[in-house]
Motif scaffolding. Structure first.
Motif, mmCIF file in Angstrom:
data_model
loop_
_atom_site.group_PDB
_atom_site.id
_atom_site.type_symbol
_atom_site.label_atom_id
_atom_site.label_comp_id
_atom_site.label_asym_id
_atom_site.label_seq_id
_atom_site.Cartn_x
_atom_site.Cartn_y
_atom_site.Cartn_z
ATOM 1 N N LEU A 104 0.673 -1.252 0.013
ATOM 2 C CA LEU A 104 -0.082 0.085 0.032
ATOM 3 C C LEU A 104 0.790 1.219 0.041
ATOM 4 O O LEU A 104 2.016 1.230 0.533
ATOM 5 N N LEU A 105 0.327 2.132 -0.568
ATOM 6 C CA LEU A 105 0.901 3.692 -0.605
ATOM 7 C C LEU A 105 1.334 4.066 0.849
ATOM 8 O O LEU A 105 0.413 4.011 1.754
ATOM 9 N N THR A 106 2.416 4.179 1.130
ATOM 10 C CA THR A 106 3.149 4.585 2.282
ATOM 11 C C THR A 106 3.298 6.164 2.659
ATOM 12 O O THR A 106 2.989 6.732 1.679
ATOM 13 N N ARG A 107 3.586 6.341 3.966
ATOM 14 C CA ARG A 107 3.621 7.927 4.346
ATOM 15 C C ARG A 107 4.699 8.338 3.531
ATOM 16 O O ARG A 107 4.762 9.346 3.185
ATOM 17 N N HIS A 108 5.932 7.451 3.496
ATOM 18 C CA HIS A 108 6.976 8.048 2.547
ATOM 19 C C HIS A 108 6.744 8.524 1.148
ATOM 20 O O HIS A 108 6.795 9.388 0.588
ATOM 21 N N ASP A 109 5.548 7.536 0.707
ATOM 22 C CA ASP A 109 5.125 7.789 -0.633
ATOM 23 C C ASP A 109 4.280 9.032 -0.962
ATOM 24 O O ASP A 109 4.174 9.613 -1.955
ATOM 25 N N GLU A 110 3.437 9.300 0.106
ATOM 26 C CA GLU A 110 2.584 10.435 0.068
ATOM 27 C C GLU A 110 3.384 11.640 0.140
ATOM 28 O O GLU A 110 3.000 12.704 -0.481
ATOM 29 N N LEU A 111 4.522 11.750 0.834
ATOM 30 C CA LEU A 111 5.357 12.698 0.847
ATOM 31 C C LEU A 111 5.891 13.197 -0.579
ATOM 32 O O LEU A 111 6.059 14.189 -1.032
ATOM 33 N N LEU A 112 6.258 11.824 -1.256
ATOM 34 C CA LEU A 112 6.915 12.136 -2.732
ATOM 35 C C LEU A 112 5.722 12.531 -3.543
ATOM 36 O O LEU A 112 6.009 13.377 -4.521
ATOM 37 N N LEU A 113 4.500 12.309 -3.566
ATOM 38 C CA LEU A 113 3.281 13.066 -4.310
ATOM 39 C C LEU A 113 3.027 14.366 -3.599
ATOM 40 O O LEU A 113 2.893 15.150 -4.825
ATOM 41 N N ARG A 114 3.216 14.670 -2.363
ATOM 42 C CA ARG A 114 3.294 16.150 -2.145
ATOM 43 C C ARG A 114 4.111 16.708 -2.678
ATOM 44 O O ARG A 114 3.916 17.974 -3.091
ATOM 45 N N MET A 115 5.530 16.247 -2.884
ATOM 46 C CA MET A 115 6.809 16.938 -3.562
ATOM 47 C C MET A 115 6.226 17.241 -4.931
ATOM 48 O O MET A 115 6.581 18.232 -5.579
ATOM 49 N N LEU A 116 5.661 16.203 -5.754
ATOM 50 C CA LEU A 116 5.588 16.272 -7.048
ATOM 51 C C LEU A 116 4.920 17.440 -7.379
ATOM 52 O O LEU A 116 4.923 17.959 -8.667
ATOM 53 N N TYR A 117 3.699 17.735 -6.606
ATOM 54 C CA TYR A 117 2.843 18.625 -6.873
ATOM 55 C C TYR A 117 2.928 20.109 -6.210
ATOM 56 O O TYR A 117 2.052 20.683 -6.206
ATOM 57 N N ASP A 118 4.151 20.265 -5.688
ATOM 58 C CA ASP A 118 4.531 21.485 -4.965
ATOM 59 C C ASP A 118 4.572 22.483 -6.188
ATOM 60 O O ASP A 118 5.150 22.110 -7.006
ATOM 61 N N PRO A 119 4.169 23.503 -6.088
ATOM 62 C CA PRO A 119 4.013 24.503 -6.977
ATOM 63 C C PRO A 119 5.504 25.251 -7.238
ATOM 64 O O PRO A 119 5.958 25.736 -8.420
ATOM 65 N N ARG A 120 6.302 24.974 -6.377
ATOM 66 C CA ARG A 120 7.802 25.284 -6.607
ATOM 67 C C ARG A 120 8.271 24.518 -7.798
ATOM 68 O O ARG A 120 9.659 24.784 -8.347
ATOM 69 N N LEU A 121 7.934 23.319 -7.994
ATOM 70 C CA LEU A 121 8.581 22.420 -9.089
ATOM 71 C C LEU A 121 7.499 22.563 -10.389
ATOM 72 O O LEU A 121 6.173 22.647 -10.190
ATOM 73 N N THR A 122 7.898 22.323 -11.446
ATOM 74 C CA THR A 122 7.160 22.780 -12.826
ATOM 75 C C THR A 122 7.358 21.623 -13.587
ATOM 76 O O THR A 122 8.717 21.032 -13.722
ATOM 77 N N PRO A 123 6.357 21.092 -14.538
ATOM 78 C CA PRO A 123 6.682 20.027 -15.507
ATOM 79 C C PRO A 123 7.787 20.604 -16.406
ATOM 80 O O PRO A 123 7.778 21.714 -16.918
ATOM 81 N N GLY A 124 8.441 19.544 -16.744
ATOM 82 C CA GLY A 124 9.738 19.823 -17.631
ATOM 83 C C GLY A 124 11.037 20.075 -16.946
ATOM 84 O O GLY A 124 11.762 19.962 -17.756
#
Length: 326
Positions: free
Chosen positions: A284-304
């Motif tokens: 199952l998605l772990t707390r570690h993995d939830e943090l990865l998702l939070r990081m992925l969609y942080d507005p300071r990061l942009t696609p590309g």
């Protein structure tokens, strides 16, 4: 389930680009695996989704696949794998580890498209994710039992909510058409799924269709993400889950494929506790993995973004999420 993630970006029939997400178990983490069943070369027709009141008997190939996957699941669980704890005390991680795991999982590909197929080849990529809202839907092959359909629909609906909360990105689940389609299919239904795949993704390339319809028995589930042209922004994802899986393996496939369809396309042998690891330890998605998702969609990061562009931002975000721990 997770021993290979095809994460390539290529043009598909001049219409869509494949931002590869083909996650599958290419080898068991335990001794000699159970013998995979053989399948006949001629699949039977599979419609684009079954209504809840319709169930047809499974084929002989599907029955053999279910028996095989049941043995695999028992073998994994007997070794303490497919764990269902999401914040285990025996797997602590630091901000530095979280940042490195993110870079490897979100900014690298494990496979490249070559010669009309896919080749194992680690290479740097770009950050990819959704910009538009994600609308998940599920379709079932006609031989999937009604009770299983209800359970899977409920699980996917609940998990869509978890992905929304973890990422902060709009993710919903409904009965109508969506841009993230989960296909739960038995063996012969999947091998006959090419027409439905072409409906779901107009212009899909032949290599992607063949990778799904020709799935090896030792590959448990797959997901492909597509973008327009050469864009790093996802437009559509199609995930395929084998309907013959026992419950824990099926929910494990749902958790990984749908999370990878959010943009975490690669695996890392160092990521722990994580479903983005080939060792099958966690289901199952772990707390570690939830943090990865939070990081992925942080507005300071942009696609590309490349690794060089993203790394200092990723390190800052990881430190913040871990309360300043190093």
């Amino acid at each position: 389930m997770r021993a290979g993630v095809f994460a390539a970006l290529m043009r598909a029939a001049s219409v869509v680009a494949l931002a590869g997400l083909l996650a599958g178990c290419e080898g068991m983490p335990f001794g000699a695996p159970p013998t995979a069943p053989k399948t006949s070369p001629l699949p039977t027709p599979a419609p684009g989704g079954a209504r809840d009141g319709e169930v047809v008997p499974p084929s002989a190939e599907s029955a053999a696949m279910r028996e095989y996957l049941t043995r695999v699941g028992r073998a994994l669980e007997s070794q303490g794998l497919l764990r269902q704890d999401v914040a285990p005390r025996d797997a602590p991680f630091t901000a530095r580890q979280l940042a490195e795991d993110f870079i490897r999982i979100a900014l690298y590909d494990e496979y490249s498209a070559r010669g009309g197929g896919f080749v194992a080849e680690q290479q740097a990529s770009r950050l990819r994710r959704w910009v538009k809202p994600v609308r998940m839907s599920v379709e079932f092959g006609p031989s999937i039992p009604l009770a299983q359909r209800r359970a899977d629909r409920s699980a996917i609906s609940a998990y869509a909510g978890q992905l929304r909360r973890a990422s902060g990105h709009p993710v919903s689940f409904g009965s109508g058409p969506g841009n993230f389609t989960v296909l739960v299919l038995n063996e012969d239904e999947r091998r006959a799924a090419a027409p439905r795949l072409r409906q779901l993704v107009p212009g899909i390339d032949d290599a992607s269709v063949s990778a799904i319809t020709g799935l090896a028995p030792t590959t448990f589930c797959v997901a492909f993400a597509f973008s327009s042209g050469n864009s790093p922004e996802y437009d559509r994802v199609v995930a395929v889950i084998r309907g013959e899986h026992p419950d824990r393996m099926r929910i494990s496939c749902i958790h990984e494929e749908l999370a990878q369809g959010m943009g975490l396309a690669n695996d890392s042998p160092r990521a722990r506790p994580s479903i983005f690891n080939d060792d099958e330890e966690f289901a199952l998605l772990t707390r570690h993995d939830e943090l990865l998702l939070r990081m992925l969609y942080d507005p300071r990061l942009t696609p590309g973004m490349t690794e060089a562009e993203a790394r200092p931002i990723v390190q800052t975000i990881a430190a913040e999420l871990m309360g300043g721990e190093s």
